[in-house]
Scaffold this active site. Structure first.
Site, PDB file in Angstrom:
ATOM      1  N   CYS A   1      30.147 -59.918 -27.960  1.00  0.00           N
ATOM      2  CA  CYS A   1      30.508 -61.257 -27.504  1.00  0.00           C
ATOM      3  C   CYS A   1      29.367 -62.238 -27.696  1.00  0.00           C
ATOM      4  CB  CYS A   1      30.857 -61.234 -26.011  1.00  0.00           C
ATOM      5  SG  CYS A   1      32.170 -60.109 -25.570  1.00  0.00           S
TER       6      CYS A   1
ATOM      7  N   GLY B   1      32.014 -62.956 -32.076  1.00  0.00           N
ATOM      8  CA  GLY B   1      33.304 -62.515 -31.565  1.00  0.00           C
ATOM      9  C   GLY B   1      34.416 -63.405 -32.063  1.00  0.00           C
TER      10      GLY B   1
ATOM     11  N   ASN C   1      28.392 -60.363 -22.255  1.00  0.00           N
ATOM     12  CA  ASN C   1      28.056 -59.805 -23.566  1.00  0.00           C
ATOM     13  C   ASN C   1      27.337 -58.493 -23.330  1.00  0.00           C
ATOM     14  OD1 ASN C   1      27.375 -59.338 -26.243  1.00  0.00           O
ATOM     15  ND2 ASN C   1      25.613 -60.708 -26.203  1.00  0.00           N
ATOM     16  N   GLY C   2      27.910 -57.388 -23.802  1.00  0.00           N
ATOM     17  CA  GLY C   2      27.280 -56.091 -23.620  1.00  0.00           C
ATOM     18  C   GLY C   2      28.302 -55.036 -23.268  1.00  0.00           C
TER      19      GLY C   2
END
Length: 523
Positions: free
Chosen positions: A37, A64, A138-139
């Site tokens: 992301c 993304g 994000n992750g």
């Protein structure tokens, strides 16, 4: 093209609008690993934060392409607009017009944990206590199963509608809110400080309530997150390129283990965990935009240095050095400059092919190559080529490229890769699938060379790759290249993802690892 929206006290529609892409957006067909992301946070009194967030996530579209969303607040109420598709498919002037306020966050998504559906689009909205908040992530968490079990979020339990680790984080935060608001209006950051120590794995987060923006980075700093100064406030984003596009000046990185709160009176920072920096090295190799800065170094220049290192490590007699566009261009430039072999173009990329929304199967990946890349026969015919690319993951695309070049008259094809062999799956926010899908998992360099049909093949050595970034070596996660995982991977997840399964055409059942494959390291 207006996306579905959710407001405080309101509801979220059941799915994407009729003119947006639906279902599985699939794979772009270039055989590259996928980032999870991109995230953005904006706090700009007197300026339209939602419009700034729009341009910032547009700059992060490469991180993304499955869904996009923006949350915004005018200080009194919070609303979220999100949908499946690219940023320009979800938003236009009409959909941005009613998004008033000086506080906003934005998100673009490619799924790693959780499927590609509208329910998993972000930002995630939660009503909590007497207020509300929104979250972008994000992750990838590594202790998702443990935490989800405690919350009743596993399949078949009481909250089956929650299907991503981002939902889990939002639910944990919501449960830390009290029934009455805190007098100091620090409800969101107080809840986060209680939740963050319980999370393991990779998470760069942006959150907001009606009054503030919060940026959080995990203790390892797997995914980048930067802070910039805007004309009237502050912007946080996954990459410095997003700051540039909205006119914000880069100030610093959000440090691993840090939480930054942006509010009417400025900034305040919390060190919630001791830092142990392990930025994903593939941010330098492939993920980040070439005009971004990581660890204080320009990504484009670092990729050129990778090509220079590769030329010194594995020179070859040739007539032309050519890239696999566009990610192989900087390394090919560095390779040509160091060897003195002329640089040229041998493949043309169709920049307008966009997302094809095909199923991500090996067969479909292969058939999509010619749609995206076409050889320049006049530049190729009768020449010995050095073809430079940044990585080989599954090998399908690379094999077809080599075949196309030979069909166009190349006399020799020497492949040079500006990163080491990609042998291990990622658990920290990069989508590579099972280990059995990785070409280098159980094949030697010589076997890979034979498989893709090249005359020679060389990968950049890991120490040379780290040196090319210009950043200190211990500051990187190299798990996908070395098997050295800085955060422990749960046994069940490791077994599922790390085994070479019987379906792999490149390993027999007798060669299968029993539980955890030999060579995996967990620090």
């Amino acid at each position: 093209m207006t996306g579905a929206s959710a407001q405080a006290g309101g509801t979220t529609s059941d799915g994407p609008t009729s003119d947006s892409p639906t279902g599985d957006t699939g794979d772009t067909g270039d055989g590259k690993p996928r980032e999870a992301c991109g995230v953005v946070g904006v706090f700009t009194p007197g300026q339209p934060a939602a419009r700034l967030a729009y341009f910032a996530i547009f700059a992060l579209q490469h991180r993304g392409q499955e869904s996009a969303g923006i949350a915004v607040s005018d200080g009194r109420s919070l609303q979220v607009v999100k949908d499946m598709g690219l940023v320009t498919q979800v938003f236009d002037d009409r959909s941005l017009q009613p998004l008033h306020g000086h506080v906003a966050i934005g998100h673009v998504r490619y799924s790693t944990t959780g499927s590609s559906t509208y329910n998993n689009a972000q930002p995630i909205y939660r009503s909590a206590g007497a207020g509300s908040f929104a979250l972008g992530h994000n992750g990838n968490l590594t202790n998702t199963e443990e935490l989800a079990g405690l919350l009743g979020m596993l399949p078949g339990m009481t909250r089956p509608e929650f299907t991503s680790d981002s939902d889990l984080i939002a639910e944990l935060v919501a449960r830390e809110y009290g029934d009455e608001p805190l007098g100091d209006q620090r409800d969101l950051e107080t809840a986060l400080l209680a939740v963050l120590p319980r999370l393991q794995g990779a998470f760069s987060l942006v959150l907001m309530d009606e009054r503030c923006v919060v940026a959080v980075r995990d203790r390892n700093g797997f995914r980048p997150l930067v802070l910039g100064r805007a004309e009237t406030g502050w912007v946080v984003a996954s990459e410095t390129a997003a700051l540039d596009i909205v006119g914000a000046r880069f100030v610093r990185e959000v440090e691993p283990g840090e939480m930054v709160v942006i509010h009417d009176n400025g900034l305040r920072s919390h060190r919630w965990a001791e830092a142990s920096p392990n930025l994903c090295i593939f941010e330098f190799v492939y993920f980040a935009r070439p005009d971004s800065m990581l660890y204080g170094h320009n990504v484009h220049a670092a990729r050129q240095r990778m090509g220079e290192e590769l030329a010194r490590q594995a020179p070859v007699s040739a007539d032309m050095v050519m890239p696999v566009p566009e990610s192989g261009v900087p390394a090919a430039q560095g390779f040509a400059r160091t060897t003195g072999v002329p640089y040229g173009d041998g493949l043309v990329k169709n920049r307008y092919v966009g997302r094809t929304f095909i199923s991500p199967t090996q067969q479909m990946r292969g058939s999509g190559v010619r749609v995206k890349l076409n050889p320049l026969a006049e530049n190729i015919r009768g020449k010995r080529l050095v073809v430079v690319d940044d990585s080989i993951v599954r090998g399908t695309t690379t094999r077809q490229i080599v075949a196309m070049l030979r069909e166009s008259g190349a006399t020799e094809v020497h492949l040079r890769i500006s990163s080491p062999p990609y042998r291990w799956p990622c658990f920290y926010g990069m989508d590579t699938g099972r280990r059995s899908e990785l070409l280098a998992a159980d094949m030697s360099v010589g076997e890979i060379c034979d498989y893709i049909g090249a005359d020679s093949l060389a990968y950049l050595e890991l120490d040379r790759l780290v040196r090319a970034t210009g950043a200190p070596g211990p500051s990187f996660c190299t798990a996908c290249l070395s098997g050295d995982y800085p955060v422990a991977v749960p046994e069940g997840l490791a077994t599922e993802m790390l085994e070479i399964t019987p379906s792999s055409p490149r390993q027999t059942a007798d060669e299968m690892p029993a539980r955890r494959p030999a060579g995996i390291i967990v620090r």
